[in-house]
Design an enzyme around this catalytic site. Structure first.
Site, short mmCIF file in Angstrom:
data_model
loop_
_atom_site.label_atom_id
_atom_site.label_comp_id
_atom_site.label_asym_id
_atom_site.label_seq_id
_atom_site.Cartn_x
_atom_site.Cartn_y
_atom_site.Cartn_z
N TRP A 71 0.02 -10.11 4.89
CA TRP A 71 -0.52 -10.11 6.25
C TRP A 71 -1.66 -11.11 6.43
O TRP A 71 -2.02 -11.43 7.55
CB TRP A 71 -1.04 -8.71 6.63
CG TRP A 71 -1.98 -8.13 5.60
CD1 TRP A 71 -1.65 -7.25 4.61
CD2 TRP A 71 -3.38 -8.41 5.46
NE1 TRP A 71 -2.76 -6.98 3.84
CE2 TRP A 71 -3.84 -7.66 4.34
CE3 TRP A 71 -4.30 -9.20 6.14
CZ2 TRP A 71 -5.17 -7.71 3.90
CZ3 TRP A 71 -5.62 -9.25 5.71
CH2 TRP A 71 -6.04 -8.50 4.61
N ASN A 72 -2.27 -11.59 5.33
CA ASN A 72 -3.48 -12.41 5.53
C ASN A 72 -3.16 -13.84 5.99
O ASN A 72 -3.99 -14.49 6.60
CB ASN A 72 -4.37 -12.40 4.28
CG ASN A 72 -3.71 -13.00 3.07
OD1 ASN A 72 -2.49 -13.13 3.01
ND2 ASN A 72 -4.50 -13.36 2.08
N LYS A 113 10.80 -10.39 3.85
CA LYS A 113 10.18 -9.17 4.38
C LYS A 113 8.72 -9.50 4.64
O LYS A 113 7.93 -9.61 3.70
CB LYS A 113 10.28 -8.02 3.37
CG LYS A 113 9.77 -6.71 3.95
CD LYS A 113 9.24 -5.75 2.93
CE LYS A 113 7.82 -5.97 2.54
NZ LYS A 113 6.80 -5.87 3.59
N PRO A 114 8.36 -9.65 5.93
CA PRO A 114 6.93 -9.90 6.21
C PRO A 114 6.16 -8.59 6.11
O PRO A 114 6.76 -7.51 6.10
CB PRO A 114 6.95 -10.40 7.66
CG PRO A 114 8.19 -9.81 8.26
CD PRO A 114 9.18 -9.62 7.14
N GLY A 136 0.93 -11.30 -2.88
CA GLY A 136 0.29 -10.03 -2.58
C GLY A 136 -0.54 -9.57 -3.77
O GLY A 136 -0.95 -10.39 -4.61
N SER A 137 -0.76 -8.28 -3.85
CA SER A 137 -1.67 -7.77 -4.88
C SER A 137 -1.03 -7.82 -6.26
O SER A 137 0.20 -7.79 -6.42
CB SER A 137 -2.06 -6.33 -4.56
OG SER A 137 -0.95 -5.49 -4.79
N GLU A 183 2.43 -14.86 -6.60
CA GLU A 183 1.11 -15.37 -6.23
C GLU A 183 0.27 -14.12 -5.95
O GLU A 183 0.43 -13.47 -4.93
CB GLU A 183 1.28 -16.25 -4.99
CG GLU A 183 0.23 -17.31 -4.88
CD GLU A 183 -0.86 -16.89 -3.94
OE1 GLU A 183 -1.84 -16.31 -4.44
OE2 GLU A 183 -0.72 -17.13 -2.74
N LEU A 184 -0.58 -13.77 -6.93
CA LEU A 184 -1.20 -12.44 -6.92
C LEU A 184 -2.70 -12.51 -6.66
O LEU A 184 -3.20 -13.46 -6.08
CB LEU A 184 -0.86 -11.73 -8.24
CG LEU A 184 0.65 -11.72 -8.60
CD1 LEU A 184 0.90 -11.08 -9.95
CD2 LEU A 184 1.46 -11.02 -7.51
N CYS A 203 -6.75 -14.65 -1.07
CA CYS A 203 -6.76 -14.40 -2.51
C CYS A 203 -7.60 -15.47 -3.24
O CYS A 203 -7.93 -15.29 -4.40
CB CYS A 203 -5.37 -14.31 -3.07
SG CYS A 203 -4.40 -15.74 -2.70
N GLU A 258 -11.34 -7.24 -6.78
CA GLU A 258 -11.11 -8.24 -5.73
C GLU A 258 -11.60 -7.64 -4.42
O GLU A 258 -11.05 -6.65 -3.92
CB GLU A 258 -9.61 -8.57 -5.64
CG GLU A 258 -9.33 -9.70 -4.68
CD GLU A 258 -7.87 -10.12 -4.65
OE1 GLU A 258 -6.98 -9.28 -4.92
OE2 GLU A 258 -7.62 -11.30 -4.32
C1 SIN Z 1 -3.62 -16.51 0.04
O1 SIN Z 1 -4.66 -15.94 0.27
O2 SIN Z 1 -2.65 -15.89 -0.41
C2 SIN Z 1 -3.41 -17.99 0.26
C3 SIN Z 1 -4.62 -18.74 0.59
C4 SIN Z 1 -4.38 -20.22 0.77
O3 SIN Z 1 -3.25 -20.71 0.77
O4 SIN Z 1 -5.37 -20.92 0.92
#
Ligand code: SIN
Length: 496
Positions: A166-167, A190-191, A244-245, A266-267, A300, A398
């Site tokens: 969602w971010n 799946k968003p 995600g997490s 990508e965690l 992240c 985090e």
């Molecule tokens: C993310 O927070 O998953 C990606 C951040 C970014 O691409 O800068």
């Protein structure tokens, strides 16, 4: 119903058709098989924006089957032809950037200027991979015996499932879908249940760009496990890409083991931001603000722990807290706002808990430390905590919110040890001038991305990804295409 009409007027969209509520399967917007829906809310006002199709595993099966049929056709297109279609998708995203950004702000909360930035950032992956589509180069290897010739060709992995957060409701989709489609794969995504509208808006433009039915599918859902199980257990799906997490990433990795899927993960992160005595303090403060408070601290790669060398500690925290307090908070749709609401109540409660823990263990709160406005507000004030220590939860957790703990250190060795004392390894930032030290520290940081005298590592042209428990694989850049390609060795014998 009245509320939804109000929201659409408030959004002032040029293209109201970008606001879709159905699942996008095989090129059509359809209701969920169960006919169920779920509400999507504006995190600033708390108003409902739309009721969206609530898909489940059965819908996922249909979408995966349609992606499998489409794969047979899409993979045969030349890279040039796929690239042209992707290029058109990119142009449409840029043409409708304002509308896409408005939808994004309404469902996610980030300030409109940041949303426009995200749409451009997201579109840049489509532009980049439109160009890369024709560069899936293979290799010719000198034979190991006289009659042998060896070639390596690259082929699309197949049907890809993607689970996005969602971010970054738009850019994390294009960062996965663009290389996948460029490589010749087809995708089912799946968003997040919090932000499905941006994904559906991208689907409208995908159709318009000429992406054939079944090549790109979007399954909104409020039942992530049901779709996740179908995606991970399906033998048709050959790759899973997840952002995600770390906790959910580990679960998905376990689930993918049975069908031995290729994965990109990508965690989470726990980014250190280090300021050495010889740094330009004003630039470091500016960088720390940008990296900490982007998207209200909900990325992240956001700075998680600020480490400042003892000689400049007091000056740094004073300037940093002043700059944090000067942020303009409010409705992301309003001009000049730099920090919007957090995405949901759970997120606010979590940062509040971390702040209380730090203060109970001796941290000094220099600003923030509470919600803005009434008890239902999801805006958390930018918070700076001085005299943070390694015992506090903010050192290990985090934070994912606008809270900056600032630690004091003495030596390079000490700060490298502290910075690396985490299972995460996504992004790290540091400021200084001594060239030899800059090089040593860049090498010594156990992270997939390191910024020197800068606060951003995010761009289409550089590989994005982490090491340790922050992930597997890289997105963007020339390396990003490889994630969606399989390598095949062709050994030709009998050439006398
Ligand atoms: C993310 O927070 O998953 C990606 C951040 C970014 O691409 O800068």
């Amino acid at each position: 119903m009245i509320r939804q009409t109000y929201i659409v007027i408030q959004m002032n969209l040029k293209r109201t058709d970008l606001l879709q509520k159905g699942a996008y399967i095989n090129g059509q917007f359809v209701q969920a098989d169960s006919a169920k829906t779920f509400p999507v809310y504006n995190p600033f006002s708390g108003e409902m924006i739309a009721e969206v199709a609530d898909c489940n595993g059965d819908d996922a099966k249909v979408a995966i089957d349609s992606a499998a049929v489409a794969f047979k056709i899409w993979r045969k297109f030349t890279g040039t032809k796929r690239g042209k279609i992707l290029r058109r998708w990119y142009e449409l995203q840029i043409e409708h950037a304002k509308d896409l950004a408005t939808i994004l702000t309404i469902e996610q909360g980030k300030p409109l200027a940041e949303s426009v930035g995200e749409i451009r950032y997201g579109a840049s992956f489509v532009e980049w991979f439109a160009e890369e589509a024709r560069r899936a180069y293979g290799d010719v290897i000198p034979g190991h015996q006289r009659d042998k010739r060896i070639m390596v060709i690259k082929q699309p992995v197949g049907v890809v499932a993607a689970i996005t957060p969602w971010n970054f409701p738009s850019a994390m989709i294009t960062r996965k879908v663009a290389p996948a489609l460029a490589a010749g794969c087809t995708v089912v995504i799946k968003p997040s249940e919090l932000t499905p509208l941006s994904a559906l808006a991208l689907a409208v433009l995908a159709t318009e760009a000429g992406i054939p039915p079944g090549v790109f599918n979007v399954l909104p859902t409020n039942d992530a496990p049901s779709i996740g199980n179908e995606m991970t257990s399906s033998r048709i799906v050959r790759k899973l890409s997840f952002t995600g997490s770390t906790a959910v990433g580990k679960l998905l990795l376990r689930q993918c083991a049975d069908t031995v899927k290729k994965v990109s993960m990508e965690l989470g992160g726990n980014a250190p931001f280090i300021v050495f005595d010889d740094a330009d303090i004003d630039k470091a403060v500016e960088g720390a603000i940008a990296s900490k408070f982007r998207n209200a601290g909900q990325t992240c790669v956001c700075t998680n722990r600020v480490f400042v060398q003892e000689g400049i500690y007091d000056e740094f925290i004073k300037k940093f807290a002043e700059a944090a307090e000067n942020q303009k908070i409010g409705d992301g749709l309003k001009d000049g706002v730099t920090i919007g609401p957090m995405v949901e109540e759970k997120a606010v409660a979590s940062v509040q808990h971390l702040v209380e823990d730090a203060i109970s263990q001796g941290a000094t709160q220099l600003c923030g430390g509470k919600r803005h406005g009434d008890k239902d507000s999801l805006i958390y004030l930018p918070t700076v905590l001085a005299h943070a220590t390694t015992e506090m939860k903010v050192f290990h957790t985090e934070i994912f919110g606008p809270v900056a703990p600032v630690f004091k250190f003495k030596t390079e060795e000490e700060v490298l040890r502290l910075a690396n004392d985490t299972p995460y390894g996504l992004a790290a930032y540091f400021y200084g001038r001594d060239y030899a030290r800059l090089w040593r520290v860049a090498e010594g940081l156990e992270y997939g991305m390191v910024a020197i005298n800068g606060s951003s590592v995010s761009t289409t042209v550089a590989p994005f990804g982490g090491i340790k428990e922050s992930g597997i694989g890289r997105e963007g850049s020339k390396y990003g295409l490889e994630e969606y390609l399989e390598m095949k060795q062709i050994m030709w014998a009998g050439i006398e």
